[in-house]
Design an enzyme around this catalytic site. Structure first.
Site, mmCIF file in Angstrom:
data_model
loop_
_atom_site.group_PDB
_atom_site.id
_atom_site.type_symbol
_atom_site.label_atom_id
_atom_site.label_comp_id
_atom_site.label_asym_id
_atom_site.label_seq_id
_atom_site.Cartn_x
_atom_site.Cartn_y
_atom_site.Cartn_z
ATOM 1 N N GLN A 99 -58.083 -47.204 -29.156
ATOM 2 C CA GLN A 99 -58.648 -46.219 -30.095
ATOM 3 C C GLN A 99 -59.782 -45.397 -29.476
ATOM 4 O OE1 GLN A 99 -57.491 -45.205 -32.896
ATOM 5 N NE2 GLN A 99 -56.014 -46.803 -33.402
ATOM 6 N N CYS A 142 -48.831 -53.745 -43.557
ATOM 7 C CA CYS A 142 -47.735 -53.762 -44.521
ATOM 8 C C CYS A 142 -46.597 -54.589 -43.953
ATOM 9 C CB CYS A 142 -47.282 -52.331 -44.749
ATOM 10 S SG CYS A 142 -46.384 -52.131 -46.253
HETATM 11 N N1 PLP Z 1 -54.824 -51.752 -30.004
HETATM 12 C C1 PLP Z 1 -55.372 -50.997 -30.965
HETATM 13 C C2 PLP Z 1 -56.845 -51.053 -31.200
HETATM 14 C C3 PLP Z 1 -54.568 -50.151 -31.741
HETATM 15 O O1 PLP Z 1 -55.124 -49.406 -32.694
HETATM 16 C C4 PLP Z 1 -53.169 -50.122 -31.485
HETATM 17 C C5 PLP Z 1 -52.274 -49.296 -32.304
HETATM 18 O O2 PLP Z 1 -52.498 -49.087 -33.470
HETATM 19 C C6 PLP Z 1 -52.661 -50.924 -30.456
HETATM 20 C C7 PLP Z 1 -53.519 -51.726 -29.742
HETATM 21 C C8 PLP Z 1 -51.185 -50.922 -30.133
HETATM 22 O O3 PLP Z 1 -50.805 -49.764 -29.436
HETATM 23 P P1 PLP Z 1 -49.292 -49.286 -29.441
HETATM 24 O O4 PLP Z 1 -49.001 -48.727 -30.804
HETATM 25 O O5 PLP Z 1 -49.227 -48.237 -28.374
HETATM 26 O O6 PLP Z 1 -48.452 -50.473 -29.118
#
Ligand code: PLP
Length: 393
Positions: free
Chosen positions: A179, A329
């Protein structure tokens, strides 16, 4: 009116990203492992992308591994370091916080079922880790500490700099920066991390592409076996179009990061001012003082509202507003978020927590519209969100 305030979930692919990707789905279709000219073209594209991303975070190209996204990068890093370091040093303790992304928590859980010891560092009620708890939990057996940069539900930013000072040479630090990547300046040398994860689809790149940074010299074994790609650490023919798309997304965002930051900061402040003017102390803005401007989380306090998370999201959705709850969800049922519960809120407050996440193209007019919807819903349902989907706003 249709408004999209769920940019922390995903973003729309930038037209220039799509344009950069298309040739690698059409004419330049070669396999990067092939020796002939088609293969060489693909190889050059991958290595240029690797260089650009490495440069963007202060790494060297050989420290970047392309993965199918943030989740895979996280699985690769945690499994790879935990297992290799255990076989080299016998250290088996993994530390993290309760409010990490599920990719971290579930990987920890799986390892804890297989001989590793997984422990939680305590967090403050704003969602940052407690340094005193970190220091107390680090022991001789500690192998890997995993702490996220920016919390995806709260927007809280952790202080990563300084953590490595508490670790010895065979103890490693991983930071999930999904993020933060492309939004907040990330320099792996300043953060002093051994590993870091990033993802493409949060920054107008395609879905299903991300990367793991792994500092050279860090013990790590592959997650996927089957080929010598990614220096034998991630078998499988590379997703060249997506890698090129990720690089183009970085290329675009790199030049605008400061400007974007200012714009979303103003949007977030405008939203906070508006929502607090309407609901005053009946709501709580989550995350404390040091949060990402890209994410706003607030809670309708359950002492004033009869929170029903599903109805709340439906009410927003029928009014054309895409936001999300601090909830995962699963099979159609909304479970209270582990993050919101993790910072000490109860189920009712978790059900009344909303996340609005911004991109620089969002506008004050869109926020005005959201506020008008929230105001009507709130005023008519001060003691019960449950009926909001019946409102014809
Ligand atoms: N880590 C965080 C903090 C995230 O917000 C997300 C996705 O929402 C992920 C990991 C996972 O990333 P990806 O959707 O590319 O697998």
């Amino acid at each position: 009116m249709k408004v999209y305030f769920d940019n922390a979930s995903t973003t729309q692919v930038h037209p220039k990203v799509l344009e950069a990707m298309l040739p690698y789905l059409q004419d330049n279709f070669g396999n990067a492992s092939s020796i002939h000219s088609h293969g060489r073209k693909a190889r050059v594209a991958i290595e240029e992308a690797r260089e650009l991303i490495a440069d963007f975070i202060g790494a060297i190209p050989s420290e970047i591994y392309f993965t199918s996204g943030g989740t895979e990068a996280i699985n690769f890093i945690i499994n790879g370091i935990a297992k290799t370091n255990f076989s080299e040093t016998g250290k088996n303790q993994l530390l993290t916080t309760r409010i990490e992304h599920k990719a971290v928590l579930d990987t920890h859980f799986d390892l804890s079922e297989n001989g590793f010891s997984s422990k939680f560092i305590e967090v403050n009620d704003n969602g940052t880790y407690k340094p005193s708890s970190l220091i107390e939990k680090i022991s001789y057996d500690t192998s890997l500490v995993s702490i996220m940069h920016t919390n995806n539900e709260l927007g809280t930013i952790n202080k990563i700099e300084g953590i490595s000072e508490h670790l010895s040479d065979d103890q490693y630090l991983f930071c999930d920066a999904v993020q933060a990547f492309g939004k907040i300046d990330i320099d792996v040398n300043k953060l002093k991390v051994h590993a870091l994860s990033g993802s493409g689809h949060k920054i107008y790149g395609p879905k299903g592409i991300g990367f793991a940074f792994v500092k050279s010299g860090t013990p790590i074994s592959p997650l996927l076996f089957g080929g010598s790609q990614e220096r034998n650490r991630r078998g499988g023919t590379e997703n060249i179009a997506a890698i090129v798309g990720l690089a183009e997304a970085v290329n675009i965002i790199e030049k605008k990061m400061g400007e974007n930051y200012k714009e979303v900061s103003a949007l977030k402040q405008y939203f906070i001012d508006g929502i607090t003017q309407i609901f005053e102390d009946k709501i709580e803005i989550n995350g404390g003082n040091n949060t990402s401007p890209y994410i706003l989380s607030f809670t309708f306090k359950s002492e004033h509202f009869k929170n029903d998370g599903e109805a709340l999201l439906m009410g927003l959705d029928i009014n054309g507003i895409a936001a999300s709850q601090g909830s995962a969800c699963t099979s159609g049922t909304i479970k209270p978020s582990h993050v919101i519960l993790g910072i000490g809120k109860d189920n009712d407050d978790a059900n009344g927590t909303l996340r609005f996440s911004f991109n620089p193209k969002n506008t004050n007019e869109e926020i005005d519209y959201v506020l008008s919807v929230l105001e009507k819903i709130g005023k008519q349902n001060l003691r019960g969100w449950v009926k909001i989907y019946e409102l014809n706003i």
